[in-house]
Structures are given as C-alpha cells and as structure tokens.
Design a protein around this motif. Sequence first.
Motif, short mmCIF file in Angstrom:
data_model
loop_
_atom_site.label_atom_id
_atom_site.label_comp_id
_atom_site.label_asym_id
_atom_site.label_seq_id
_atom_site.Cartn_x
_atom_site.Cartn_y
_atom_site.Cartn_z
N GLY A 262 11.00 2.24 -9.28
CA GLY A 262 10.07 3.36 -9.48
C GLY A 262 10.31 4.47 -8.46
N CYS A 263 10.53 4.08 -7.21
CA CYS A 263 10.83 5.08 -6.18
C CYS A 263 12.15 5.78 -6.50
CB CYS A 263 10.91 4.41 -4.80
SG CYS A 263 9.32 3.85 -4.16
N ALA A 264 13.12 5.02 -6.99
CA ALA A 264 14.42 5.61 -7.34
C ALA A 264 14.27 6.64 -8.46
CB ALA A 264 15.40 4.52 -7.74
N VAL A 265 13.41 6.36 -9.42
CA VAL A 265 13.17 7.31 -10.51
C VAL A 265 12.63 8.62 -9.94
CG1 VAL A 265 11.71 7.80 -12.55
CG2 VAL A 265 12.87 5.57 -12.32
N ALA A 266 11.68 8.52 -9.02
CA ALA A 266 11.12 9.73 -8.39
C ALA A 266 12.19 10.50 -7.63
CB ALA A 266 9.98 9.36 -7.45
N ILE A 267 13.01 9.80 -6.88
CA ILE A 267 14.05 10.46 -6.09
C ILE A 267 15.08 11.11 -7.01
CG2 ILE A 267 15.92 10.07 -4.42
CD1 ILE A 267 14.06 7.77 -3.28
N GLY B 156 4.85 6.29 -11.47
CA GLY B 156 3.49 5.76 -11.30
C GLY B 156 3.34 4.36 -11.87
N VAL B 157 3.84 4.14 -13.07
CA VAL B 157 3.70 2.83 -13.71
C VAL B 157 4.51 1.78 -12.96
CG1 VAL B 157 4.26 1.52 -15.81
CG2 VAL B 157 3.14 3.75 -16.00
N MET B 158 5.78 2.08 -12.68
CA MET B 158 6.64 1.09 -12.03
C MET B 158 6.15 0.76 -10.62
SD MET B 158 10.42 2.20 -13.33
CE MET B 158 11.20 0.61 -13.15
N TRP C 243 0.98 9.27 -6.16
CA TRP C 243 1.67 10.57 -6.19
C TRP C 243 2.18 10.86 -7.60
CZ3 TRP C 243 6.71 11.37 -7.64
CH2 TRP C 243 7.18 12.68 -7.51
N GLY C 244 2.80 9.87 -8.22
CA GLY C 244 3.32 10.06 -9.58
C GLY C 244 2.22 10.37 -10.57
N ILE D 9 0.83 -1.20 0.00
CA ILE D 9 0.00 0.00 0.00
C ILE D 9 0.87 1.26 0.00
CG2 ILE D 9 -1.69 1.32 1.34
CD1 ILE D 9 -2.84 -1.49 2.19
N MET D 10 1.98 1.23 0.72
CA MET D 10 2.89 2.37 0.72
C MET D 10 3.43 2.63 -0.69
SD MET D 10 4.89 1.63 4.28
CE MET D 10 5.80 3.15 4.44
N ILE D 11 3.79 1.57 -1.39
CA ILE D 11 4.28 1.71 -2.76
C ILE D 11 3.16 2.23 -3.66
CG2 ILE D 11 5.05 0.40 -4.79
CD1 ILE D 11 7.30 1.04 -2.80
N LEU D 12 1.95 1.76 -3.43
CA LEU D 12 0.81 2.25 -4.20
C LEU D 12 0.60 3.75 -4.00
CD1 LEU D 12 -1.45 1.48 -6.15
CD2 LEU D 12 -2.88 0.98 -4.15
N THR D 13 0.85 4.25 -2.78
CA THR D 13 0.72 5.69 -2.57
C THR D 13 1.77 6.48 -3.37
OG1 THR D 13 2.11 5.77 -0.56
CG2 THR D 13 -0.28 5.39 -0.25
#
Length: 160
Positions: free
Chosen positions: A106-111, A75-77, A16-17, A8-12
């Motif tokens: 995916g989180c790394a891309v955002a960061i 968002g996709v990843m 966000w993305g 669920i945390m990853i889904l949030t």
Amino acid sequence: MLRRAKSIMILTVAIWGFVGALHNLIDWQGTLIAVKMATSMITIPDGSESWQATSNLIVVWIGALFILGAKLTTGVMCTIGSIRMWKAQGANSSVYNAAKQIALTGCAVAIIMLFGGFIIIAESWFELWRSETMLAPVLGSAFRYAGMISLISIFVALKD
C-alpha cells in the motif's frame, strides 16, 4: 511496543490515503481543474504553446482517476496491513514480517503515484517545475508526502 508503533504508522498512511481521496471526491471539479492546469501547462509562461501541453479530457480524467484510485488503494491496503500487523504483534518474527507485506505494498502504491504521477509526469513531462503557481503547493506537497511515506515504509520494513 515497537510493533504497535509500526502498526499505527501504517494506519496514518491509510488515513492519508482516505482523507486525500475524500477531498478529491468532494471537490471533483477542483481535482479535474488541477490536473488540467498541469497537463495544459497554462501556469507556465508560454507553456500552453509547448508541444506536450494538452487539455484532452481523456488525459485529464485518466490523471484524476489515477490519483483517486491510488489514494483509495493505499488506504485499503494500509488499513488491512495495519490490522494484520496489530493482530500479529505477539507472533514470531516470520509471521509478523509476513503480516507487513500488504501494508508495505500500500505504501508502494502511494509512492508510485506521488513520484510517478507528480514528479515524473507533472513535474518532468509537463514541466510543472517552471510554474510558480503550482511548484510549492503541488510538487512540494507530493515530495513531502512521498518522503514521509518512504520513511515509514523503510522503518516498518526493517526485520525484527
């Protein structure tokens, strides 16, 4: 239960993305204007006179597309990762930990986008830290988002 929370945390992060990308698309002109304000350094006293200031449309569009692309990729990843993690929640640790990899990427891309784009390029290169107008709403938000996504990444990355 902890594995569900991680999914669920990853889904949030995925949400966000997608929400961020949607807002960038809905107000594409505003996105371009915001990037141009950073690159032209017009919100800084005498900033537009600086050697690194530019209003070049190619630079502005590259910046805006980088932001949009990174948010969509995140968002996709993270959606795919969250689904894989949810499906693997009953599996052994090695299977579950493997399911987390695309989510963490995916989180790394955002960061990378938030730190690389906003902190390194906007704040350091274009000296946005000197802008009273954009310091809190732009850099403060980028730092907050990067911090939360980093914390989620660290928590999710922990091995079972």
